[in-house]
Scaffold this motif. Structure first.
Motif, PDB file in Angstrom:
ATOM      1  N   ASP A 108       0.855  -1.179   0.000  1.00 30.10           N
ATOM      2  CA  ASP A 108       0.000   0.000   0.000  1.00 30.10           C
ATOM      3  C   ASP A 108       0.890   1.228   0.000  1.00 30.10           C
ATOM      4  N   LYS A 109       0.286   2.405   0.078  1.00 28.61           N
ATOM      5  CA  LYS A 109       1.056   3.635   0.057  1.00 28.61           C
ATOM      6  C   LYS A 109       2.034   3.721   1.215  1.00 28.61           C
ATOM      7  N   ASP A 110       1.582   3.333   2.402  1.00 31.33           N
ATOM      8  CA  ASP A 110       2.445   3.447   3.585  1.00 31.33           C
ATOM      9  C   ASP A 110       2.548   2.154   4.384  1.00 31.33           C
ATOM     10  N   THR A 111       2.091   1.049   3.810  1.00 34.76           N
ATOM     11  CA  THR A 111       2.169  -0.247   4.495  1.00 34.76           C
ATOM     12  C   THR A 111       2.551  -1.330   3.497  1.00 34.76           C
ATOM     13  N   THR A 117       5.318 -18.685   4.331  1.00 34.20           N
ATOM     14  CA  THR A 117       4.626 -19.891   4.803  1.00 34.20           C
ATOM     15  C   THR A 117       5.447 -21.126   4.453  1.00 34.20           C
ATOM     16  N   GLU A 118       5.770 -21.908   5.475  1.00 33.63           N
ATOM     17  CA  GLU A 118       6.464 -23.186   5.287  1.00 33.63           C
ATOM     18  C   GLU A 118       5.766 -24.246   6.126  1.00 33.63           C
ATOM     19  N   ASP A 119       5.099 -25.179   5.462  1.00 30.65           N
ATOM     20  CA  ASP A 119       4.376 -26.252   6.133  1.00 30.65           C
ATOM     21  C   ASP A 119       3.414 -25.657   7.171  1.00 30.65           C
ATOM     22  N   LYS A 120       3.655 -25.871   8.443  1.00 28.64           N
ATOM     23  CA  LYS A 120       2.754 -25.380   9.485  1.00 28.64           C
ATOM     24  C   LYS A 120       3.342 -24.163  10.219  1.00 28.64           C
ATOM     25  N   THR A 121       4.100 -23.387   9.485  1.00 29.35           N
ATOM     26  CA  THR A 121       4.729 -22.184  10.041  1.00 29.35           C
ATOM     27  C   THR A 121       4.385 -20.975   9.190  1.00 29.35           C
ATOM     28  N   ASN A 122       3.927 -19.908   9.835  1.00 32.33           N
ATOM     29  CA  ASN A 122       3.635 -18.653   9.139  1.00 32.33           C
ATOM     30  C   ASN A 122       4.370 -17.512   9.838  1.00 32.33           C
ATOM     31  N   LEU A 123       5.120 -16.739   9.055  1.00 34.55           N
ATOM     32  CA  LEU A 123       5.881 -15.619   9.570  1.00 34.55           C
ATOM     33  C   LEU A 123       5.460 -14.372   8.795  1.00 34.55           C
ATOM     34  N   ILE A 124       5.004 -13.344   9.513  1.00 38.01           N
ATOM     35  CA  ILE A 124       4.446 -12.153   8.858  1.00 38.01           C
ATOM     36  C   ILE A 124       5.253 -10.913   9.247  1.00 38.01           C
ATOM     37  N   PHE A 125       5.821 -10.242   8.231  1.00 39.20           N
ATOM     38  CA  PHE A 125       6.532  -8.980   8.400  1.00 39.20           C
ATOM     39  C   PHE A 125       5.610  -7.839   7.976  1.00 39.20           C
ATOM     40  N   SER A 126       5.507  -6.817   8.806  1.00 34.69           N
ATOM     41  CA  SER A 126       4.732  -5.623   8.456  1.00 34.69           C
ATOM     42  C   SER A 126       5.647  -4.404   8.509  1.00 34.69           C
ATOM     43  N   PHE A 127       5.747  -3.708   7.374  1.00 33.70           N
ATOM     44  CA  PHE A 127       6.576  -2.515   7.278  1.00 33.70           C
ATOM     45  C   PHE A 127       5.692  -1.273   7.192  1.00 33.70           C
ATOM     46  N   PHE A 198       9.510  -0.448  -0.010  1.00 34.75           N
ATOM     47  CA  PHE A 198       8.882   0.713  -0.656  1.00 34.75           C
ATOM     48  C   PHE A 198       9.829   1.316  -1.695  1.00 34.75           C
ATOM     49  N   GLY A 199       9.235   1.946  -2.706  1.00 38.77           N
ATOM     50  CA  GLY A 199      10.019   2.729  -3.662  1.00 38.77           C
ATOM     51  C   GLY A 199      10.852   1.935  -4.633  1.00 38.77           C
ATOM     52  N   LEU A 200      10.402   0.720  -4.976  1.00 41.37           N
ATOM     53  CA  LEU A 200      11.110  -0.067  -5.992  1.00 41.37           C
ATOM     54  C   LEU A 200      10.741   0.455  -7.381  1.00 41.37           C
ATOM     55  N   ASN A 201      11.760   0.712  -8.193  1.00 46.28           N
ATOM     56  CA  ASN A 201      11.514   1.159  -9.564  1.00 46.28           C
ATOM     57  C   ASN A 201      11.570   0.019 -10.567  1.00 46.28           C
ATOM     58  N   SER A 202      12.116  -1.102 -10.152  1.00 44.79           N
ATOM     59  CA  SER A 202      12.212  -2.280 -11.023  1.00 44.79           C
ATOM     60  C   SER A 202      12.382  -3.490 -10.118  1.00 44.79           C
ATOM     61  N   ASP A 203      12.893  -4.566 -10.666  1.00 41.91           N
ATOM     62  CA  ASP A 203      13.139  -5.749  -9.848  1.00 41.91           C
ATOM     63  C   ASP A 203      14.561  -5.755  -9.307  1.00 41.91           C
ATOM     64  N   GLN A 204      15.130  -4.563  -9.112  1.00 41.01           N
ATOM     65  CA  GLN A 204      16.466  -4.420  -8.539  1.00 41.01           C
ATOM     66  C   GLN A 204      16.385  -3.566  -7.281  1.00 41.01           C
ATOM     67  N   PHE A 205      17.241  -3.890  -6.297  1.00 39.51           N
ATOM     68  CA  PHE A 205      17.302  -3.092  -5.082  1.00 39.51           C
ATOM     69  C   PHE A 205      17.815  -1.687  -5.382  1.00 39.51           C
ATOM     70  N   GLY A 206      17.329  -0.718  -4.583  1.00 39.23           N
ATOM     71  CA  GLY A 206      17.907   0.611  -4.633  1.00 39.23           C
ATOM     72  C   GLY A 206      19.225   0.619  -3.868  1.00 39.23           C
ATOM     73  N   GLU A 207      19.867   1.772  -3.819  1.00 38.75           N
ATOM     74  CA  GLU A 207      21.135   1.902  -3.095  1.00 38.75           C
ATOM     75  C   GLU A 207      20.979   1.410  -1.657  1.00 38.75           C
ATOM     76  N   ALA A 208      21.953   0.642  -1.194  1.00 39.14           N
ATOM     77  CA  ALA A 208      21.855   0.008   0.125  1.00 39.14           C
ATOM     78  C   ALA A 208      22.307   0.942   1.237  1.00 39.14           C
ATOM     79  N   GLU A 209      21.554   0.934   2.335  1.00 40.34           N
ATOM     80  CA  GLU A 209      21.945   1.598   3.569  1.00 40.34           C
ATOM     81  C   GLU A 209      22.323   0.500   4.563  1.00 40.34           C
ATOM     82  N   GLU A 210      23.590   0.467   4.972  1.00 41.69           N
ATOM     83  CA  GLU A 210      24.084  -0.644   5.789  1.00 41.69           C
ATOM     84  C   GLU A 210      23.816  -0.421   7.269  1.00 41.69           C
TER      85      GLU A 210
END
Length: 253
Positions: A108-111, A117-127, A198-210
């Motif tokens: 979404d715009k801000d989410t 999902t692996e077998d009986k395991t679900n892991l959910i990341f929310s940004f 957020f902010g992907l322009n293609s299927d490549q990562f933007g500049e990395a912040e370490e």
């Protein structure tokens, strides 16, 4: 008569500095090894057996028109505490297997949400994205698991988190192991992580912040090298000064 000039041995102080340099080099090498080793976070009754580092997975989320809107590359290890079928509290480290894990989610715009999902395991990341500051972070993380050795399914989650902070249009990267604490029964270990929700322009990562862990890992060799260079310079200066004074002590007869 020309006096016989004897070769002067290194002053005692110079010898001491040379020995000191060798000693400091050895101790600093040990300190670097100890510093770069990442401590294991454990709050469970027993220390679990390590399954080794997890394999790095590639996970994408696409929006309605098929465009990639979230990308993640990371190895994931679950650190969980639960009651087993023998009514005992146990702690386990479990790796996610990318070839058995299915990614889904939404953007979404801000989410942005990534569900693994692996077998009986679900892991959910929310940004979450702050559209004013153009900064994003991992705001919540949830796990649901129903493994055969569990007395009851495990549900653990944490909201109001502030992990994996990045800038809109750029990716967040952390090569070192990170431990993301969620609640008393669940934390997540990440390895070789790079994510951009957020902010992907293609299927490549933007500049990395370490992450700070990577920056500290690069800073330690620089500090050690600078310290050793300084000590070597002191030794050379002391030796040259000592030689100059020795020659000044002789006079022609």
């Amino acid at each position: 008569m020309i006096p016989h000039i004897r070769k002067q041995p290194l002053p005692t102080g110079i010898t001491f500095i040379v020995v000191l340099v060798a000693t400091l080099h050895h101790s600093m090498t040990q300190e670097v090894a100890a510093t770069t080793a990442v401590p294991q976070t454990s709050a469970a009754p027993a220390t679990p057996a390590s399954p080794g580092n997890p394999e790095r997975g590639h996970y994408n989320v696409t929006n309605g028109n098929g465009t990639v809107c979230l990308m993640a590359r990371m190895g994931l290890q679950l650190n969980v505490t639960f009651i087993n079928t023998e009514n005992k509290t146990v702690q386990e480290l479990v790796n996610l297997h990318p070839n058995q894990t299915k990614p889904t989610g939404s953007c979404d715009k801000d989410t942005a949400i990534l569900t693994l999902t692996e077998d009986k395991t679900n892991l959910i990341f929310s940004f979450s994205l702050n559209v004013t500051s153009k900064k994003y972070h991992l705001s919540s993380l949830a796990l649901s698991a129903a493994w055969p050795d569990m007395a009851a399914p495990l549900n653990a989650s944490g909201s109001g988190l502030d992990y994996l902070r990045g800038t809109l249009g750029r990716s967040y990267m952390c090569r070192e192991e990170q431990n993301l604490m969620v609640d008393a029964n669940f934390s997540l270990n990440t390895y070789q992580l790079q994510v951009q929700p957020f902010g992907l322009n293609s299927d490549q990562f933007g500049e990395a912040e370490e992450c700070e862990l990577d920056e500290d890992d690069m800073l330690i060799p620089i500090i050690v090298g600078a310290a050793l260079s300084g000590l070597v310079l002191i030794v050379l200066m002391a030796y040259l000064i000592g030689r100059k004074r020795s020659h000044a002590g002789y006079q022609t007869i």
